[in-house]
Structure formats: structure tokens, C-alpha cells
Scaffold this motif. Sequence first.
Motif, PDB file in Angstrom:
ATOM      1  N   LEU A 250      -0.121  11.763  13.584  1.00 53.43           N
ATOM      2  CA  LEU A 250      -0.397  11.452  12.175  1.00 53.43           C
ATOM      3  C   LEU A 250       0.109  10.065  11.805  1.00 53.43           C
ATOM      4  N   LEU A 251       1.278   9.717  12.314  1.00 52.44           N
ATOM      5  CA  LEU A 251       1.859   8.408  12.026  1.00 52.44           C
ATOM      6  C   LEU A 251       0.994   7.299  12.615  1.00 52.44           C
ATOM      7  N   ILE A 252       0.549   7.481  13.859  1.00 47.87           N
ATOM      8  CA  ILE A 252      -0.305   6.493  14.514  1.00 47.87           C
ATOM      9  C   ILE A 252      -1.631   6.347  13.768  1.00 47.87           C
ATOM     10  N   ILE A 253      -2.203   7.470  13.360  1.00 47.49           N
ATOM     11  CA  ILE A 253      -3.478   7.456  12.641  1.00 47.49           C
ATOM     12  C   ILE A 253      -3.346   6.716  11.305  1.00 47.49           C
ATOM     13  N   CYS A 254      -2.247   6.958  10.582  1.00 42.82           N
ATOM     14  CA  CYS A 254      -2.031   6.274   9.304  1.00 42.82           C
ATOM     15  C   CYS A 254      -1.889   4.767   9.498  1.00 42.82           C
ATOM     16  N   LEU A 255      -1.157   4.365  10.527  1.00 46.32           N
ATOM     17  CA  LEU A 255      -0.956   2.943  10.798  1.00 46.32           C
ATOM     18  C   LEU A 255      -2.279   2.256  11.120  1.00 46.32           C
ATOM     19  N   TYR A 256      -3.185   2.983  11.758  1.00 42.57           N
ATOM     20  CA  TYR A 256      -4.460   2.389  12.155  1.00 42.57           C
ATOM     21  C   TYR A 256      -5.460   2.367  11.009  1.00 42.57           C
ATOM     22  N   TYR A 257      -5.639   3.490  10.310  1.00 45.51           N
ATOM     23  CA  TYR A 257      -6.745   3.625   9.376  1.00 45.51           C
ATOM     24  C   TYR A 257      -6.463   3.109   7.966  1.00 45.51           C
ATOM     25  N   LEU A 258      -5.265   3.344   7.435  1.00 44.10           N
ATOM     26  CA  LEU A 258      -5.010   3.014   6.033  1.00 44.10           C
ATOM     27  C   LEU A 258      -5.241   1.531   5.706  1.00 44.10           C
ATOM     28  N   PRO A 259      -4.635   0.587   6.447  1.00 50.66           N
ATOM     29  CA  PRO A 259      -4.886  -0.821   6.101  1.00 50.66           C
ATOM     30  C   PRO A 259      -6.322  -1.253   6.362  1.00 50.66           C
ATOM     31  N   ARG A 260      -6.976  -0.690   7.396  1.00 49.95           N
ATOM     32  CA  ARG A 260      -8.383  -1.026   7.659  1.00 49.95           C
ATOM     33  C   ARG A 260      -9.275  -0.583   6.504  1.00 49.95           C
ATOM     34  N   CYS A 261      -9.070   0.646   6.055  1.00 49.01           N
ATOM     35  CA  CYS A 261      -9.859   1.141   4.924  1.00 49.01           C
ATOM     36  C   CYS A 261      -9.625   0.285   3.683  1.00 49.01           C
ATOM     37  N   ALA A 262      -8.387  -0.140   3.482  1.00 51.75           N
ATOM     38  CA  ALA A 262      -8.071  -0.981   2.321  1.00 51.75           C
ATOM     39  C   ALA A 262      -8.839  -2.301   2.385  1.00 51.75           C
ATOM     40  N   VAL A 263      -8.891  -2.921   3.567  1.00 53.08           N
ATOM     41  CA  VAL A 263      -9.608  -4.192   3.721  1.00 53.08           C
ATOM     42  C   VAL A 263     -11.098  -4.011   3.468  1.00 53.08           C
ATOM     43  N   TYR A 264     -11.691  -2.949   4.036  1.00 54.92           N
ATOM     44  CA  TYR A 264     -13.130  -2.725   3.846  1.00 54.92           C
ATOM     45  C   TYR A 264     -13.460  -2.453   2.379  1.00 54.92           C
ATOM     46  N   VAL A 265     -12.632  -1.655   1.723  1.00 51.88           N
ATOM     47  CA  VAL A 265     -12.873  -1.349   0.310  1.00 51.88           C
ATOM     48  C   VAL A 265     -12.750  -2.609  -0.541  1.00 51.88           C
ATOM     49  N   LEU A 266     -11.715  -3.408  -0.288  1.00 49.18           N
ATOM     50  CA  LEU A 266     -11.506  -4.625  -1.066  1.00 49.18           C
ATOM     51  C   LEU A 266     -12.592  -5.654  -0.792  1.00 49.18           C
ATOM     52  N   ASP A 267     -13.064  -5.723   0.472  1.00 49.54           N
ATOM     53  CA  ASP A 267     -14.150  -6.651   0.790  1.00 49.54           C
ATOM     54  C   ASP A 267     -15.417  -6.326   0.018  1.00 49.54           C
ATOM     55  N   VAL A 268     -15.651  -5.041  -0.203  1.00 52.66           N
ATOM     56  CA  VAL A 268     -16.871  -4.613  -0.897  1.00 52.66           C
ATOM     57  C   VAL A 268     -16.716  -4.708  -2.409  1.00 52.66           C
ATOM     58  N   THR A 269     -15.546  -4.320  -2.937  1.00 54.01           N
ATOM     59  CA  THR A 269     -15.364  -4.225  -4.390  1.00 54.01           C
ATOM     60  C   THR A 269     -14.942  -5.544  -5.032  1.00 54.01           C
ATOM     61  N   VAL A 270     -14.036  -6.258  -4.383  1.00 52.50           N
ATOM     62  CA  VAL A 270     -13.565  -7.541  -4.922  1.00 52.50           C
ATOM     63  C   VAL A 270     -13.557  -8.583  -3.808  1.00 52.50           C
ATOM     64  N   GLN A 271     -13.522  -9.840  -4.203  1.00 50.83           N
ATOM     65  CA  GLN A 271     -13.461 -10.922  -3.225  1.00 50.83           C
ATOM     66  C   GLN A 271     -11.989 -11.175  -2.872  1.00 50.83           C
ATOM     67  N   MET A 272     -11.594 -10.711  -1.688  1.00 47.19           N
ATOM     68  CA  MET A 272     -10.205 -10.891  -1.275  1.00 47.19           C
ATOM     69  C   MET A 272      -9.899 -12.363  -1.009  1.00 47.19           C
ATOM     70  N   LYS A 273      -8.693 -12.762  -1.334  1.00 49.84           N
ATOM     71  CA  LYS A 273      -8.246 -14.097  -0.963  1.00 49.84           C
ATOM     72  C   LYS A 273      -8.111 -14.164   0.555  1.00 49.84           C
ATOM     73  N   ILE A 274      -8.483 -15.301   1.108  1.00 49.98           N
ATOM     74  CA  ILE A 274      -8.471 -15.455   2.568  1.00 49.98           C
ATOM     75  C   ILE A 274      -7.072 -15.249   3.131  1.00 49.98           C
ATOM     76  N   ASP A 275      -6.064 -15.792   2.453  1.00 51.68           N
ATOM     77  CA  ASP A 275      -4.687 -15.663   2.940  1.00 51.68           C
ATOM     78  C   ASP A 275      -4.270 -14.199   3.018  1.00 51.68           C
ATOM     79  N   ALA A 276      -4.581 -13.437   1.970  1.00 51.05           N
ATOM     80  CA  ALA A 276      -4.214 -12.017   1.944  1.00 51.05           C
ATOM     81  C   ALA A 276      -4.958 -11.247   3.035  1.00 51.05           C
ATOM     82  N   ARG A 277      -6.230 -11.573   3.214  1.00 48.71           N
ATOM     83  CA  ARG A 277      -7.026 -10.860   4.218  1.00 48.71           C
ATOM     84  C   ARG A 277      -6.481 -11.119   5.621  1.00 48.71           C
ATOM     85  N   ILE A 278      -6.136 -12.372   5.908  1.00 50.90           N
ATOM     86  CA  ILE A 278      -5.599 -12.708   7.228  1.00 50.90           C
ATOM     87  C   ILE A 278      -4.336 -11.910   7.512  1.00 50.90           C
ATOM     88  N   MET A 279      -3.430 -11.855   6.530  1.00 56.85           N
ATOM     89  CA  MET A 279      -2.158 -11.165   6.742  1.00 56.85           C
ATOM     90  C   MET A 279      -2.357  -9.670   6.945  1.00 56.85           C
TER      91      MET A 279
END
Length: 325
Positions: A250-279
Motif C-alpha cells: 500500500l505504501l509503495i502504491i501510494c508513493l507511485y500513484y498519488l503524485p502522478r494522478c495529481a500531475v495529470y489532474v492539474l495538467d488537465v484542469t489548470v496550467q501548472m507552472k513549469i517549475d512546480a511540474r518539474i519538482m
Amino acid sequence: MYNMDKYSNSTTVTEFFLTGFPGVSPEFYPAVGLLLLFIYLVLALGNIFTIAFVFYEKNLQKPVYLIFCNLAAVDFAFGTATMPKIVGKYLISDDNISFYACFIQMYLIHYLGTVTSFLLLVMAIDRFIAICNPLRYPTIVTNQSAAVICLIFWIFPGLWMVLIVYQSISLPYCNSNIIQHCFCDRTSITKLACSDITVPQTYAFVGAMVTLLGPLAFILSSYVSIIIAVFKISNAQGKYKTFSTCSPQLLIICLYYLPRCAVYVLDVTVQMKIDARIMIVIWYSLFPPLVNPMIFCFRTKEIREAFLMKLRKSKISHKRTAPSG
């Protein structure tokens, strides 16, 4: 549809330049480079140790640990595909990468990320069967069946990613060749194309959703079933033991999926700043491969006990062979 031959003929870029981490002054490059080198060495040694220890210990040669070994292998491969170039940028100012080498790295990044997603799915299936159908587990999940399924999930994404990379490499690149990232990922590269990228972006987005949300949906449903099954256990010790066997996964799955899902959602809903996306991308790309070996060794009881037993035996053997006064 767009004409790929026409696009490929108009490409004038022969190499790309990687900007690296945002806001890092050149005076700090050596320190950043040494830190990244240390991270890569820890990542590589930790995952190699996991593979070697499981194969060395006969008691650990079980399907669940075979899956762990596959995950450790893909983590090591991902770190090796990305980290040396980042280290080179900061230690020896090697910030350029040839046109085709960049797309090879892009292929490896997205291929290995997809393999990881499918291996986490296999891990969830293994725990689902072990807890919800324990009597049939030894016959359904064997070393052979686990090896075959893992092999399929190593091969299948490789063929799929060829199409994604082909669509990206066939675009015309005739303007900027500066990639605002630490490595060549698809989003950062295709932004530099001097043509309409709607079609390849759509294909890539659909593919990402299938490889990310498809396994994640099954993983979530399987762990809901596992939690329901655990609460039906009347014995408190049995509940704890069952939860403890699932917690590393469960810990490994959370580390992998949660930030990825956040990036995909933010890419679609709002224009992420490049610096934030890189980090965020660097975080979810490198942190899980770095800490997964620690989770395997310290959160998995059987691996932890086997490792501690080896240490005790080694100390006893050393004391016996040590010369007296």
C-alpha cells in the motif's frame, strides 16, 4: 491526420539542452551533482541488494518476492536511464543530449513507468487472492505463474511505447531545442514541436490514462475487498498480521500513484507552472525507486527476519574465526 513523412523532413534540431532543476545557481552545481550521485548509488545498491538477497535466500523464493524483484529491477533500470544524465549536467556541465538519444531516454522513461504500474497491479492481485481466497492461493499463484505474468507486463508496454515515441519523433522540431526538465519526457519534448500536436497528445493522454487509471481502479477495488475481508476476521492478531502483509504494498502504491494522478489532474484542469511540474515529476520518478528497497526490507516481516538472521549468523561466525588475545 497529419503527414508524418512531411513532419520528419522539416526537423532541423540535432540536439536538445536540458535546463535541470529550476532556480539552482551554477555555484551550487557541484553540491547538487554530488547529492544526486549519492542518491543514484543508494538507489542502485538498494535495488540490486533486494534482487540478490531474494534470489540468495531459498525461503524467500515465493511469488510475492518474485514480484518484488521485478519491481526492484524496473526501479534500478529507471534510475539508470535518468540519473547519470542529471548527474552529468551538474558535475561536468554536460547538459546537451543528441536528438535520437533524447527519444531513446523518453522511450525508457515511459516504458519503465508503464511496467511499474502493471507490476503494482500484479502485486495487488497477489494480495487479493492471498487474503480473499487463501485456500486456492497456492494453486493459483505459483512462481511459474507469477513469472509468466510479470514477463507479459515487461513485453506488452515495450510494443505500445514504440507507437507513442514514433508519433513524437515524427513531429517537426525546428524552433527551440531547450527542454525545461531534467530528462526527456514526452510532455516536455512535444511542447517544442513546431506543428499541431493535438493528435499525438490525445493518443499519449489516452495511453497514460489506461496505464495509470486502469491498474489503479483494480488496485483500489482489490484493497477495498481486502479491508472488508480483514474486518470479518474475529481475531485481533489475525487482523494485525493481515494488515501488516499489505502495508508495504500500500505504501509503495501510494508513493507511485498519488503524485502522478495529481500531475495529470492539474495538467488537465489548470496550467501548472513549469517549475512546480518539474519538482513533482522528479519527486514521483526518483523517490519511490529510492525508498522501495527500504520498504521491502523493513516493512516486510519475512525479508526483515531473514536479513537479521543473516546478520546474527555473520557476527557469530566472525567471533568464532577471530584470533584470541
